[in-house]
Design a protein around this motif. Structure first.
Motif, mmCIF file in Angstrom:
data_model
loop_
_atom_site.group_PDB
_atom_site.id
_atom_site.type_symbol
_atom_site.label_atom_id
_atom_site.label_comp_id
_atom_site.label_asym_id
_atom_site.label_seq_id
_atom_site.Cartn_x
_atom_site.Cartn_y
_atom_site.Cartn_z
ATOM 1 N N TYR A 76 0.961 -1.270 -0.053
ATOM 2 C CA TYR A 76 -0.071 -0.061 0.050
ATOM 3 C C TYR A 76 0.857 1.243 0.096
ATOM 4 O O TYR A 76 0.484 2.090 -0.668
ATOM 5 N N ARG A 77 1.815 1.133 0.682
ATOM 6 C CA ARG A 77 2.814 2.283 0.961
ATOM 7 C C ARG A 77 4.383 1.911 0.699
ATOM 8 O O ARG A 77 4.914 1.095 1.248
ATOM 9 N N PHE A 78 5.098 2.662 -0.191
ATOM 10 C CA PHE A 78 6.340 2.377 -0.531
ATOM 11 C C PHE A 78 7.248 4.082 -0.148
ATOM 12 O O PHE A 78 6.751 4.868 -0.592
ATOM 13 N N VAL A 79 8.193 3.502 0.791
ATOM 14 C CA VAL A 79 8.992 4.721 1.035
ATOM 15 C C VAL A 79 10.429 4.554 0.766
ATOM 16 O O VAL A 79 11.033 3.560 1.100
ATOM 17 N N LEU A 80 11.156 5.574 0.018
ATOM 18 C CA LEU A 80 12.683 5.468 -0.090
ATOM 19 C C LEU A 80 13.227 6.659 0.555
ATOM 20 O O LEU A 80 12.944 7.671 0.386
ATOM 21 N N GLN A 81 14.125 6.501 1.628
ATOM 22 C CA GLN A 81 14.754 7.377 2.236
ATOM 23 C C GLN A 81 16.165 7.518 1.944
ATOM 24 O O GLN A 81 16.912 6.440 2.268
ATOM 25 N N LYS A 107 -0.920 3.058 -3.100
ATOM 26 C CA LYS A 107 -1.343 4.184 -3.430
ATOM 27 C C LYS A 107 -0.436 5.397 -3.035
ATOM 28 O O LYS A 107 -0.749 6.550 -3.286
ATOM 29 N N LEU A 108 0.286 5.171 -2.108
ATOM 30 C CA LEU A 108 1.201 6.107 -1.882
ATOM 31 C C LEU A 108 2.759 5.794 -1.729
ATOM 32 O O LEU A 108 3.128 4.682 -1.282
ATOM 33 N N ALA A 148 -3.290 2.070 -8.855
ATOM 34 C CA ALA A 148 -3.951 2.699 -7.797
ATOM 35 C C ALA A 148 -3.526 4.110 -7.295
ATOM 36 O O ALA A 148 -3.951 4.553 -6.242
ATOM 37 N N LEU A 149 -2.489 4.460 -7.699
ATOM 38 C CA LEU A 149 -1.648 5.760 -7.164
ATOM 39 C C LEU A 149 -2.307 6.832 -6.909
ATOM 40 O O LEU A 149 -3.213 7.216 -8.053
ATOM 41 N N PRO A 199 0.288 12.025 -13.492
ATOM 42 C CA PRO A 199 -0.869 11.845 -14.348
ATOM 43 C C PRO A 199 -2.028 12.293 -13.538
ATOM 44 O O PRO A 199 -1.973 12.841 -12.702
ATOM 45 N N PRO A 200 -3.118 12.419 -14.531
ATOM 46 C CA PRO A 200 -4.251 13.083 -13.901
ATOM 47 C C PRO A 200 -4.876 12.227 -12.608
ATOM 48 O O PRO A 200 -4.794 11.071 -12.790
#
Length: 464
Positions: free
Chosen positions: A357-362, A387-388, A413-414, A456-457
């Motif tokens: 659902y959520r991906f974070v790259l730090q 989505k995030l 689904a972004l 994207p829209p």
């Protein structure tokens, strides 16, 4: 001339006594507990009524961020500022009148030379049945020091505390009541940074803190074998960070829900920990050494949050066979940003998480650099639930742009992309901070140029 109207008795009383001071003591103490410690102590100057109210607040947080900034700008002030800090804590402790403490926090650059003072503070906190104890003794308030200079937690000293000191605090005690049963029985959170703790001390905490839920140890040089076993333990959160002497960690038959480890290669055994759904880990130089995923094999299927610390990503990581993580909802990668090293290799790990659902790259800026080259594309793979996406430490490199574009093109689904160009290692040196601010501004402009037109829209792009 028009005469000034006289004040009625009622109006005069309103002017002579403010409404706040008319509140009961327990409400005023509750209000003071929401202020910083320094602000709460300053209220003692307001009036006789306020003189001792602060001494009953429920938490003592000895934060000294301004003083640590001063030391960073002028290192020769460390000795004098250290003495001032110790005297400040001692004054507050002497004047404190509360029977119990919810939280007690020390945060300053202190080492083993301050042992006597710190020992006394720990004993004070324990006699107040503290629930949350934090000793944050990082060098300059931000880095680990050589463990030989660390303060050592005095668990043996605490067990040897005389019954006479307890009697003065609590009156007559049952014959079987010890300092441990009084002092440690309320402890729920224990956080130790740049504090040496050995294996015996760790087992002592686990055995004598019956409601301990969170244990965090950073930079201990004495810890070697960590063993957390038994369903009777209340421990839910365990964090072992840069304790470089650790050889083995065994977690078995417990109700732990979160585990974090960062350091060298170790023998890690996790077995029958059914509630464990969050892990943060980084082993060795690359972070994925020592067959990390095999060590975690018994709990991979149940993980919902996974954080990987990868100091130096290697190009051949794309050849690594990542196991499937069917229940993973959040994936956080903390990666060293060197030159223009590619990031697309990590998309194979994202593909192993079908319900993400959520991906974070730090990105941790080590020596990032921008190069003009052709944009690469990773193999397409639709992500149905993602989505995030958050990219923190965005520098504006081609590799940063490539990864952002991968998610724009493949996350069906972004809903939102967050680009945060801020540097992730905050240093106190003013000159260094000025340089970082210029780099952050340049990265922010690069993100706008690279991504705004490609959004994207229906997808929100946030550039912080």
């Amino acid at each position: 001339m028009r005469k000034r109207p006289r004040l009625t008795l009622h109006k005069a009383s309103c002017y002579s006594e403010d409404c706040i001071s008319s509140l009961p003591d327990d409400i005023l103490v509750s209000i003071l507990s929401r202020l910083s410690l320094k602000e709460a102590v300053l209220t003692s100057c307001l009036s006789r009524r306020w003189r001792h109210l602060w001494t009953g607040i429920t938490g003592l947080d000895f934060d000294a961020d301004d003083e640590l900034n001063k030391i960073a700008a002028e290192p020769k002030l460390k000795s004098s500022e250290r003495s001032k800090y110790i005297n400040w804590v001692n004054r507050v402790v002497r004047n404190y009148r509360g029977l119990t403490l919810e939280a007690f926090r020390i945060c300053f650059d202190l080492e083993k030379g301050s042992k006597t003072a710190i020992d006394n503070w720990v004993k004070f906190a324990m006699t107040k049945m503290v629930q949350k104890l934090e000793l944050d003794l990082l060098e300059n308030g931000e880095t680990l020091r050589q463990s030989l200079r660390n303060y050592t937690f005095p668990y043996k000293l605490l067990t040897e505390t005389k019954r006479s000191s307890l009697k003065r605090l609590y009156g007559n005690l049952p014959s079987n009541l010890s300092f441990t049963s009084v002092g440690f029985k309320a402890l729920k959170v224990l956080s130790l940074k740049c504090v040496n703790v050995n294996d015996e001390a760790l087992q002592y905490f686990l055995s004598n803190c019956p409601v301990l839920q969170c244990l965090s140890i950073h930079g201990s040089g004495d810890l070697e074998n960590v063993k957390v076993t038994g369903v009777s333990l209340k421990l839910r959160y365990l964090e072992i960070i840069f304790c470089l002497g650790v050889k083995t960690i065994e977690i078995c038959d417990t109700n732990l829900v979160s585990f974090s480890y960062l350091g060298g290669n170790i023998n890690l055994c996790i077995d029958n920990v059914p509630m464990l759904d969050e892990i943060s880990i980084g082993e060795g130089y690359s972070g994925l050494e020592n067959d990390v995923f095999n060590q975690l094999s018994s709990c991979l299927y149940q993980l919902e949050v996974l954080t990987l610390d990868i100091y130096r990503p290697e190009e051949n990581i794309k050849m690594f066979a990542f196991p499937e993580l069917p229940n993973l909802k959040q994936l956080i990668l903390k990666i060293g940003a060197w030159d223009d090293d590619p990031l697309l290799q990590f998309t194979s790990l994202v593909r192993a998480c079908p319900n993400l659902y959520r991906f974070v790259l730090q990105l941790i800026w080590m020596s990032p650099s921008k190069r003009r080259r052709k944009i690469r594309r990773a193999a397409k793979c639709p992500h149905q639930y993602l989505k995030l996406v958050e990219i923190v430490g965005y520098y504006g490199r081609t590799s940063d742009d490539e990864l952002a574009m991968y998610f724009i093109e493949n996350a069906i689904a972004l809903q939102k992309i967050v680009i945060d160009p801020r540097h992730q290692i905050l240093e106190r040196t003013p000159i260094r901070n000025d340089k970082i601010k210029r780099e952050e501004a340049a990265a922010r402009n690069a993100a706008k140029k690279q991504l705004e037109a490609k959004r994207p829209p229906g997808v929100e792009l946030v550039i912080l």
